[in-house]
Design a protein around this motif. Structure first.
Motif, mmCIF file in Angstrom:
data_model
loop_
_atom_site.group_PDB
_atom_site.id
_atom_site.type_symbol
_atom_site.label_atom_id
_atom_site.label_comp_id
_atom_site.label_asym_id
_atom_site.label_seq_id
_atom_site.Cartn_x
_atom_site.Cartn_y
_atom_site.Cartn_z
ATOM 1 N N THR A 167 -13.918 6.724 -1.528
ATOM 2 C CA THR A 167 -15.215 6.082 -1.786
ATOM 3 C C THR A 167 -15.538 5.084 -0.690
ATOM 4 O O THR A 167 -16.650 5.082 -0.139
ATOM 5 N N ARG A 186 -18.825 5.370 1.772
ATOM 6 C CA ARG A 186 -19.835 4.296 1.749
ATOM 7 C C ARG A 186 -20.009 3.695 3.147
ATOM 8 O O ARG A 186 -21.085 3.223 3.499
ATOM 9 N N ASN A 211 -6.434 9.388 -3.548
ATOM 10 C CA ASN A 211 -6.777 8.001 -3.204
ATOM 11 C C ASN A 211 -8.295 7.783 -3.340
ATOM 12 O O ASN A 211 -9.031 7.684 -2.361
ATOM 13 N N ALA A 212 -8.734 7.690 -4.584
ATOM 14 C CA ALA A 212 -10.177 7.607 -4.866
ATOM 15 C C ALA A 212 -10.809 6.386 -4.212
ATOM 16 O O ALA A 212 -11.935 6.464 -3.699
ATOM 17 N N ALA A 213 -10.102 5.258 -4.228
ATOM 18 C CA ALA A 213 -10.676 4.044 -3.639
ATOM 19 C C ALA A 213 -10.941 4.251 -2.154
ATOM 20 O O ALA A 213 -12.008 3.891 -1.642
ATOM 21 N N SER A 214 -9.990 4.839 -1.460
ATOM 22 C CA SER A 214 -10.148 5.042 -0.021
ATOM 23 C C SER A 214 -11.262 6.048 0.280
ATOM 24 O O SER A 214 -12.056 5.848 1.207
ATOM 25 N N GLY A 220 -14.659 -5.837 -2.036
ATOM 26 C CA GLY A 220 -15.378 -5.602 -0.789
ATOM 27 C C GLY A 220 -14.627 -5.991 0.466
ATOM 28 O O GLY A 220 -15.187 -5.973 1.560
ATOM 29 N N GLY A 259 -6.956 10.204 7.805
ATOM 30 C CA GLY A 259 -6.514 11.191 6.819
ATOM 31 C C GLY A 259 -6.211 10.463 5.515
ATOM 32 O O GLY A 259 -5.527 9.436 5.535
ATOM 33 N N VAL A 260 -6.734 10.979 4.414
ATOM 34 C CA VAL A 260 -6.616 10.293 3.119
ATOM 35 C C VAL A 260 -6.133 11.300 2.075
ATOM 36 O O VAL A 260 -6.642 12.426 2.009
ATOM 37 N N VAL A 304 -6.352 0.989 6.965
ATOM 38 C CA VAL A 304 -6.897 -0.205 6.318
ATOM 39 C C VAL A 304 -6.126 -0.446 5.025
ATOM 40 O O VAL A 304 -5.944 0.470 4.225
ATOM 41 N N TYR A 305 -5.650 -1.671 4.880
ATOM 42 C CA TYR A 305 -4.815 -2.034 3.727
ATOM 43 C C TYR A 305 -5.260 -3.392 3.201
ATOM 44 O O TYR A 305 -5.431 -4.330 3.988
ATOM 45 N N VAL A 306 -5.387 -3.482 1.878
ATOM 46 C CA VAL A 306 -5.813 -4.728 1.236
ATOM 47 C C VAL A 306 -4.772 -5.118 0.190
ATOM 48 O O VAL A 306 -4.273 -4.261 -0.564
ATOM 49 N N GLY A 312 0.825 -1.212 0.000
ATOM 50 C CA GLY A 312 0.000 0.000 0.000
ATOM 51 C C GLY A 312 0.855 1.257 0.000
ATOM 52 O O GLY A 312 0.599 2.198 -0.757
ATOM 53 N N ALA A 368 -12.075 -4.426 2.049
ATOM 54 C CA ALA A 368 -11.892 -3.288 2.966
ATOM 55 C C ALA A 368 -13.198 -2.952 3.673
ATOM 56 O O ALA A 368 -13.208 -2.610 4.861
ATOM 57 N N ARG A 369 -14.289 -3.052 2.954
ATOM 58 C CA ARG A 369 -15.583 -2.738 3.570
ATOM 59 C C ARG A 369 -15.908 -3.732 4.688
ATOM 60 O O ARG A 369 -16.378 -3.346 5.764
ATOM 61 N N GLY A 371 -10.996 -4.385 -4.651
ATOM 62 C CA GLY A 371 -12.181 -4.238 -5.491
ATOM 63 C C GLY A 371 -13.212 -5.331 -5.299
ATOM 64 O O GLY A 371 -14.132 -5.465 -6.107
HETATM 65 C C1 LIG Z 1 -8.304 1.704 -0.247
HETATM 66 C C2 LIG Z 1 -8.371 0.184 -0.178
HETATM 67 C C3 LIG Z 1 -8.167 -0.238 1.282
HETATM 68 C C4 LIG Z 1 -9.747 -0.268 -0.651
HETATM 69 O O1 LIG Z 1 -9.814 -1.684 -0.483
HETATM 70 P P1 LIG Z 1 -10.818 -2.594 -1.345
HETATM 71 O O2 LIG Z 1 -10.942 -3.898 -0.645
HETATM 72 O O3 LIG Z 1 -10.379 -2.608 -2.748
HETATM 73 O O4 LIG Z 1 -12.181 -1.774 -1.208
HETATM 74 P P2 LIG Z 1 -13.652 -2.375 -1.390
HETATM 75 O O5 LIG Z 1 -13.618 -3.421 -2.468
HETATM 76 O O6 LIG Z 1 -14.173 -2.779 -0.049
HETATM 77 O O7 LIG Z 1 -14.437 -1.122 -1.937
HETATM 78 C C5 LIG Z 1 -15.138 -0.246 -1.077
HETATM 79 C C6 LIG Z 1 -15.841 0.793 -1.923
HETATM 80 O O8 LIG Z 1 -14.863 1.595 -2.609
HETATM 81 C C7 LIG Z 1 -15.094 1.530 -4.003
HETATM 82 N N1 LIG Z 1 -13.826 1.481 -4.702
HETATM 83 C C8 LIG Z 1 -12.905 0.491 -4.642
HETATM 84 N N2 LIG Z 1 -11.862 0.797 -5.430
HETATM 85 C C9 LIG Z 1 -12.159 1.972 -6.018
HETATM 86 C C10 LIG Z 1 -11.467 2.812 -6.936
HETATM 87 N N3 LIG Z 1 -10.248 2.476 -7.423
HETATM 88 N N4 LIG Z 1 -12.045 3.982 -7.319
HETATM 89 C C11 LIG Z 1 -13.248 4.333 -6.822
HETATM 90 N N5 LIG Z 1 -13.948 3.581 -5.939
HETATM 91 C C12 LIG Z 1 -13.405 2.418 -5.555
HETATM 92 C C13 LIG Z 1 -15.859 0.263 -4.217
HETATM 93 O O9 LIG Z 1 -16.657 0.316 -5.397
HETATM 94 C C14 LIG Z 1 -16.709 0.178 -2.998
HETATM 95 O O10 LIG Z 1 -17.846 0.989 -3.115
HETATM 96 P P3 LIG Z 1 -19.278 0.313 -3.320
HETATM 97 O O11 LIG Z 1 -19.580 -0.396 -2.048
HETATM 98 O O12 LIG Z 1 -20.153 1.444 -3.581
HETATM 99 O O13 LIG Z 1 -19.119 -0.629 -4.486
HETATM 100 C C15 LIG Z 1 -7.322 -0.473 -1.105
HETATM 101 O O14 LIG Z 1 -7.408 0.116 -2.383
HETATM 102 C C16 LIG Z 1 -5.889 -0.379 -0.599
HETATM 103 O O15 LIG Z 1 -5.453 -1.197 0.204
HETATM 104 N N6 LIG Z 1 -5.136 0.630 -1.090
HETATM 105 C C17 LIG Z 1 -3.732 0.788 -0.677
HETATM 106 C C18 LIG Z 1 -3.650 1.192 0.798
HETATM 107 C C19 LIG Z 1 -4.503 2.407 1.076
HETATM 108 O O16 LIG Z 1 -4.540 3.346 0.299
HETATM 109 N N7 LIG Z 1 -5.173 2.358 2.252
HETATM 110 C C20 LIG Z 1 -6.002 3.450 2.689
HETATM 111 C C21 LIG Z 1 -5.143 4.472 3.371
HETATM 112 S S1 LIG Z 1 -6.151 5.880 3.824
#
Ligand SMILES: CC(C)(COP(=O)(O)OP(=O)(O)OC[C@H]1O[C@@H](n2cnc3c(N)ncnc32)[C@H](O)[C@@H]1OP(=O)(O)O)[C@@H](O)C(=O)NCCC(=O)NCCS
Length: 165
Positions: free
Chosen positions: A128, A132, A123-126, A94, A118-119, A84-86, A24, A96-97, A92
């Motif tokens: 979102t 959620r 970091n769009a995934a985090s 679920g 703090g994000v 939280v780290y995956v 991560g 992390a959720r 993608g």
């Molecule tokens: C951020 C992170 C923890 C997300 O983990 P993940 O298991 O892929 O997340 P999930 O599958 O549970 O997705 C949760 C929500 O985010 C959304 N999401 C996942 N990846 C996304 C992306 N790249 N862009 C936008 N939204 C995204 C999902 O669609 C989901 O929303 P939904 O319930 O409406 O479908 C993962 O990308 C990660 O480990 N990143 C590196 C470490 C990091 O950045 N940690 C957070 C530090 S603040």
């Protein structure tokens, strides 16, 4: 998500937890940190009662969540900051959720009323994920720290438990 389960983190998970942490950090969008700590440091800093791992059907660790206290002041005793780290290969789906939901349940049961994080805005995934899961955006700190020599903004998020009144 039928093949993913969440359980408390154990010392035997250390290597995989730290490898996922480093993966991560290597994205450049997870944290200001660039190198994962060793297990002794991780273990000393994270509250033991609120650490969880996600495991796949083969019992491999594919993600983790943990918290640190935010302050030694009594008034903030129920405020923690989480990470939280995956595993990139498991993202993608679920994971992390699931981890966040477990953390929310565990902290609420223990009387912790606020989880914050703090994000980086990139970091769009985090962002979102957290919205959620019921976190709100407090605001964006501008150019608050340098990361690889570049000033970065940080979006502050928090989830205030609705059940602790
Ligand atoms: C951020 C992170 C923890 C997300 O983990 P993940 O298991 O892929 O997340 P999930 O599958 O549970 O997705 C949760 C929500 O985010 C959304 N999401 C996942 N990846 C996304 C992306 N790249 N862009 C936008 N939204 C995204 C999902 O669609 C989901 O929303 P939904 O319930 O409406 O479908 C993962 O990308 C990660 O480990 N990143 C590196 C470490 C990091 O950045 N940690 C957070 C530090 S603040």
């Amino acid at each position: 998500m039928a093949d993913i389960a969440v359980r408390p983190m154990a010392a035997g998970d250390a290597n995989l937890v730290l490898a996922i942490y480093q993966a991560g950090l290597d994205t450049g969008n997870a944290s200001f940190e660039t190198v994962a700590p060793n297990w002794a440091t991780f273990d000393a800093n994270k509250l033991a009662e609120h650490r969880f791992v996600a495991v796949d059907g083969d019992s491999n660790v594919v993600g983790w969540v943990a918290v640190t206290p935010t302050s030694a002041r009594a008034v903030y005793a129920g405020v923690v900051e989480h990470s939280v780290y995956v595993d990139p290969a498991a993202q993608g789906r679920g994971v992390a959720r699931l981890l966040l939901d477990e953390l929310i349940a565990s902290t609420e049961t223990a009387g912790i009323w606020t989880i914050q994080s703090g994000v980086f805005p990139e970091n769009a995934a985090s962002l979102t994920l957290h919205q959620r899961a019921g976190f709100r955006v407090i605001g964006t700190r501008e150019r608050v720290g340098r990361h690889h020599g570049r000033w970065r903004d940080v979006v502050l998020l928090e989830r205030r438990s609705p059940t602790i009144t």
